[in-house]
Structure formats: structure tokens, C-alpha cells
Design an enzyme around this catalytic site. Structure first.
Site, short mmCIF file in Angstrom:
data_model
loop_
_atom_site.label_atom_id
_atom_site.label_comp_id
_atom_site.label_asym_id
_atom_site.label_seq_id
_atom_site.Cartn_x
_atom_site.Cartn_y
_atom_site.Cartn_z
CG HIS A 21 -2.03 0.98 1.18
ND1 HIS A 21 -1.83 2.34 1.24
CD2 HIS A 21 -3.37 0.80 1.06
CE1 HIS A 21 -3.00 2.95 1.17
NE2 HIS A 21 -3.95 2.04 1.05
NE ARG A 30 -3.09 7.87 -1.71
CZ ARG A 30 -3.19 6.69 -2.31
NH1 ARG A 30 -3.17 6.61 -3.63
NH2 ARG A 30 -3.29 5.59 -1.60
#
Length: 601
Positions: free
Chosen positions: A240, A260
Site C-alpha cells: 500500500h 487522496r
């Protein structure tokens, strides 16, 4: 101590190993299909790793974008996996995810809503449209709460803090039960059952820096391998892109992709949004290539050219790794994730409450006022038990798998949010088919006393050694090997060295010494887990060495490009005595009507 007659013993139609989202959904489905079901979980009910899934459940409901549908979701999933996914699994997943989300809502899940009162959906990396149904940044917790409440209401038996160490097969090589022990007392348990659903999650504790919890020691992967099933796609480990990097005590803890998705951007030490430098050719048509265009997308998504921070996870992780290697990283070896300069305090606290609390409490960072330091962390394994797409059954009759422990669905890279819909879709399918398979079996031979005795002796072996190896030392060394030699960027010489080190660790693991008694003995628990971690680590390193290309979550420094000769080849790991062998298998051919979706604009 090894007298079979002294063991606790239970009889079920289906036992489900694991109480995360996949396990709970499988147990509910098996119960609804008429089977007598038990759930066995390594920790406490409600503490499954699924609760750490924060961003949302990917499902093409079209609540935010009416253009979204299962075909677009299918295409996104296949492209994210670099076309190495099992097409039928990806198709079923895309077609059934929306129904599984609505089902959760009917069972009491409280999703965030749109202004029109529909289930809200947020943006995530690799998804063309806003598609993730969410509950703030605590979606996994709500999913587990809902499924757990449902399972308890149905009266399904749960064996908490109980670990399975062996699966039994009868004379016809069909599943006949399982051997386990209570973690508190050390007392052994035998389960007679013609069907077992593995829902044990991943393998992350084999790595030094990971977002995974302590349970993720590859138990289900190893149980399946030792029972005769194959593991597919084990070379594909997802790092990740955004885990915490400071302070050291929390390094690797997940920072949700929702940051994000809700406007956060990645910057290097020079303050530059570097992701514009790393847009792959095949994503350029739909990715913004200027800051102005990227920022405009959050308010006006009519052109659908997404910010590069929302590229698939493998692309973002490699970009961060490249910036750090080039000397443009943050002070503690990551990069900066900035949402403070882009969103109001009220917005951040409402949309990302867990992230705000996590950084404030653990790192003394107020994400409403300053940037986070983040970097890649071992997060998910795309590889797992090879199963039939429709039934979730392995080649071993009576053995099923769902969730992260199953392979094939995500190909070489998983899109964020697809894990939660995956475990719902295939958890249901596994449980349903396990129940049908179990209740249709006329003959059920009980597990033999000899098999039980052998399983008990194997579990107790660490107590029989004097002056042998310390399990904590072996775990630490294995994590160093996997982190340093089979990490995010790989090359042949390092993986060959890793396999040599793993072979030495396996020899030492045969001489593990555990002191004390079976009660409350974490050293003994780890000694049993180490065997699984070594088994799975060998599969990862061997498959990664075999695949001489870079694709998805597998990046080779010595073979940096994607090789078309590998585009339709999956690697299967199979048990070969105490070692592992590799088998090449061709992907099943995709029907023309699905292949045509990739020619559409």
C-alpha cells in the site's frame, strides 16, 4: 496428553476458519442454506482485520455517477490487475457487489448518504467513477458490526481465540475435519466436518513493515497447501503506498486511500506534486497531467481526467519508492501526504475522523494543519488458494476459500475497495456451496485416532526440544529476509539468497524450543505460526523468482518491463514434500463479449 479420547470434539456440516468479513458472510450463507455451522477465529469476535478497511466497498451502484455499471467496474478491475485476473471471478464480483451492499443496508449497516438520500460513493485509485460505499473512514468496522450482529442473531456457534493447525482428509482425499487448540488453555479440539471454508486473511506478518495485524501469519494459505490445494499468484504482494512512517512504533500502520480520494496530494521534500512524473502510458488518456486540471477534477468531474494520486496502488507505491531512492523523500524515509492545505478542518474531521485521531494520538500530528509522512507498507497478498470462480471450492473436495486467502480475483494488483466487495461476494458463494456440498454427502467417516494423534504430536513438538531455537528470533530474521530481499523492488540474486535463507530458517524451525506449559503461552503460539509463515514466504520468493517480468505488485529490477509471454500465465505453488514446487498454468480464455469491453472508449 495425546490421548484422542481426552480431546474436546464437535460435529458440524461446515466450519468456517476466520471471522472477518469473508468468514462471517460465508457462515451466514451456509446457515441460510440449511447447514449446521461453526466459526473458528484466532482472536475475539469483532477483532478481525477487516475492521481496518477504512475507505469503502467498491460496487457499481451508480449513485454518484449514473454512467457507472458492472461492465465498467469489471473493466477497471481487470485493468488494475494487468489482465491476469480470473475473468469469471472479476465478472461475478462486478455483477454482484451492488446487491451485497444493499443486503448489508437491509441488515442494518448505516452508510453515508448523498443529498438525495442514496448511499454515498467516493473516489478511489483505479476506479473510473466514484464507486466506494462508505461510512466515514470506518467502513470495515461497520461491515463487521453488521455481519457479526447477523451471525449472532442466527445462533451460529463461534469458537473464539481458537487456532486451527491441521485439516484432515478421508481415504478419498476429501475434507473430513480440522484440528485446533484453545489459545488460552492449550486444550485440543477436533472438528468433524465434510466442508471447511478458509477465510483467514493474509500473510503480512512475514514482512517487517506491514499494515497487517498479528493474526496474518498465512495460516489458511499453509493449511490449503498442506491439504493438496495450490496457491496461485503468490508473487503478487501489494505494498500500500501510504502507511505511517513515523514514529518507529507505528511504522506501517495504514493511512487510508480516502485521504487522496478526498483531495489529499503527495509531495516530495521539494514540495512538488511528483505523481505527474509517473503516469503510465495506458492511464494517460484518463489522468490529469497538470495541477490545474487535477484540482479542477474534484469540483468539476465532467472530463473524468483524474488526479495522478488516484492511480492504482502499485503505480503510486513505485513512484514513492523512486522519489525516496532519488533523495527527495521526507525526513523519516517517506513522502508527504497533504490534505491540510486543501480541505477545511470541518471537512477533514467529518470525512476522515479515524485518520485525524490516529495521527493526533500516535504521531502528535494534526492532519488538519500539517502534512503526514507516509510510505509503502506490505498490505495485501493478491495470491491465495486457487478456487473455482462460481463455487469458491479448491481442487480438494470440501475445501473452500474466500477473501484475501483466495487467489485469482485481483490478478497482479488489487484496486482499493475491491477487497470488501470481494469478501462479500465470494464469502456468500463459498458458504452456500459448502453447505450444499456437505449436506449432500451420504458417507461421513469420522477423523481417525491416528490422524488426531499425529496432529497433536506435531503441535506439541516445540515442548519436546531442549536448548533449541527461539521462535521470536526466527520471526525477526524471516521478516528481515522478506523485507530486504523480496520487497517492493526485486532482482534474481536477492531472491535466490532469500530462498537460501528461508531453507536455513526451515531447518532451524524444526528445532524450536518452547518453555513453560500450554496455558497462556504466546511463544508456543508463535512457534506454530512460524511454520506457516516460512511456508508462505517460500511460495512468494519462488514465484517471484520464476516470473521474469514486472507486472502489478511484482517489480523486477532485472526485468523492468511487462513481457507479453507472461500475459496469460499464472504460477501455481504446490506442496512437494517439505518444499514447494511451481507449476505454470494458462489463464482461462475470456469470452468475446467481455473482451470487447476493452476496445470501447
Amino acid at each position: 496428553m495425546t490421548d484422542p479420547n481426552s480431546f474436546e470434539r464437535h460435529r458440524y456440516d461446515v466450519i468456517v476458519v476466520g471471522a472477518g468479513g469473508a468468514g462471517l458472510r460465508a457462515a451466514i450463507a451456509a446457515h441460510d442454506a440449511g447447514a449446521k455451522v461453526a466459526i473458528i477465529c484466532k482472536s475475539l469476535l469483532g477483532k478481525a482485520h477487516t475492521v481496518m478497511a477504512e475507505g469503502g466497498i467498491a460496487a457499481a451502484m451508480g449513485n454518484v455517477w449514473s454512467e457507472d455499471n458492472w461492465k465498467v467496474h469489471f473493466r477497471d478491475t481487470m485493468r488494475g490487475g494487468k489482465m491476469l485476473n480470473h475473468w469469471r471471478m472479476a465478472q461475478l464480483h462486478a455483477q454482484e457487489s451492488a446487491n451485497r451492499v444493499h443486503e448489508l443496508e437491509e441488515w442494518g449497516a448505516l452508510f453515508d448518504r448523498t443529498a438525495e438520500g442514496l448511499i454515498s460513493q467516493r473516489d478511489f485509485g483505479g476506479h473510473r467513477y466514484a464507486r466506494l460505499a462508505h461510512v466515514g473512514d470506518r467502513t470495515g468496522l461497520e461491515l463487521i458490526r453488521t455481519l457479526q450482529q447477523r451471525a449472532v442473531a442466527l445462533g451460529i456457534d463461534v469458537f473464539m481465540e481458537c487456532t486451527v493447525t491441521k485439516l484432515f482428509r478421508d481415504d478419498e482425499q476429501r475434507i473430513s475435519g480440522a484440528f485446533a487448540y484453545w489459545r488460552e488453555s492449550g486444550r485440543f479440539i477436533v472438528f468433524d466436518a465434510p466442508a471447511v471454508v478458509l477465510a483467514t486473511g493474509g500473510i503480512g506478518k512475514s514482512y517487517k513493515v506491514t499494515s497487517n495485524s498479528w493474526e496474518y501469519t498465512g495460516d489458511g494459505h499453509a493449511l490449503a497447501l498442506d491439504s493438496g490445494a495450490s496457491l496461485v499468484n503468490m508473487e503478487f504482494v501489494q505494498f500500500h503506498p501510504t502507511g505511517m512512517v513515523w514514529p518507529p512504533s507505528v511504522k506501517g500502520i495504514l493511512v487510508t486511500e480516502s485521504v487522496r480520494g478526498d483531495g489529499g496530494v503527495l509531495r516530495n521534500s521539494e514540495g512538488r506534486r511528483f505523481m505527474f512524473d509517473y503516469i503510465p502510458e495506458y492511464f494517460k488518456a484518463e489522468t490529469a497531467d497538470t495541477e490545474e486540471e487535477a484540482d479542477r477534477w474534484y469540483d468539476d468531474k465532467s472530463n473524468n481526467r483524474r488526479p495522478p494520486e488516484l492511480l492504482p496502488r502499485d503505480e503510486v507505491a513505485r513512484a514513492i519508492n523512486a522519489e525516496v531512492k532519488a533523495g527527495r523523500g521526507s525526513p523519516h524515509g517517506g513522502v508527504f501526504l497533504d490534505i491540510a492545505s486543501r480541505r477545511s478542518t470541518e471537512y477533514i474531521e467529518r470525512r476522515l475522523p479515524s485518520m485525524h485521531h490516529q495521527f493526533k494520538e500516535l504521531a502528535d500530528v494534526d492532519i488538519t494543519a500539517e502534512a503526514m509522512e507516509v510510505g509503502p507498507t506490505c498490505h495485501y497478498v493478491m495470491g491465495g488458494v486457487a478456487v473455482d470462480a462460481d463455487t469458491a471450492e479448491s481442487v480438494v473436495p470440501g475445501l473452500y476459500a474466500a477473501g484475501e486467502v483466495a487467489g485469482g480475483m485481483h490478478g497482479s494488483n488489487r484496486l482499493g475497495g475491491n477487497s470488501l466487495s470481494d469478501l462479500l461476494v465470494f464469502g456468500r458463494r463459498a458458504g452456500e456451496h459448502a453447505a450444499h456440498g456437505a449436506t449432500e454427502r451420504e458417507q461421513r467417516a469420522p477423523v481417525s485416532d491416528d490422524d488426531i494423534r499425529a496432529a497433536a504430536e506435531a503441535a506439541l513438538a516445540p515442548f519436546e526440544q531442549d536448548g533449541g531455537e527461539n521462535p521470536y528470533t526466527l520471526q525477526h530474521e524471516l521478516q528481515d529476509v522478506m523485507h530486504s530481499l523480496v520487497g517492493i523492488i526485486r532482482q534474481a540474486s536477492e531472491m535466490e539468497k532469500a530462498l537460501e535463507e528461508i531453507a536455513r530458517l526451515k531447518e532451524r524451525a524444526a528445532k524450536l524450543t518452547v518453555e513453560g506449559h500450554r496455558q497462556y503461552n504466546p511463544g508456543w503460539h508463535l512457534a506454530l505460526d512460524i511454520r506457516n509463515m516460512l511456508r508462505v514466504s517460500e511460495c512468494i520468493a519462488l514465484a517471484a523468482l520464476e516470473r521474469t517480468e514486472s507486472r502489478g505488485g511484482h517489480t523486477r529490477d532485472d526485468f523492468p518491463t511487462t513481457d507479453d509471454s507472461w500475459a496469460t500465465v499464472n504460477l501455481h505453488c504446490i506442496a512437494d514434500g517439505d518444499s514447494v514446487a511451481i507449476r505454470h498454468e494458462q489463464l482461462p480464455a475470456m469470452p468475446d463479449e467481455l473482451r470487447e469491453l476493452f476496445q470501447e472508449t
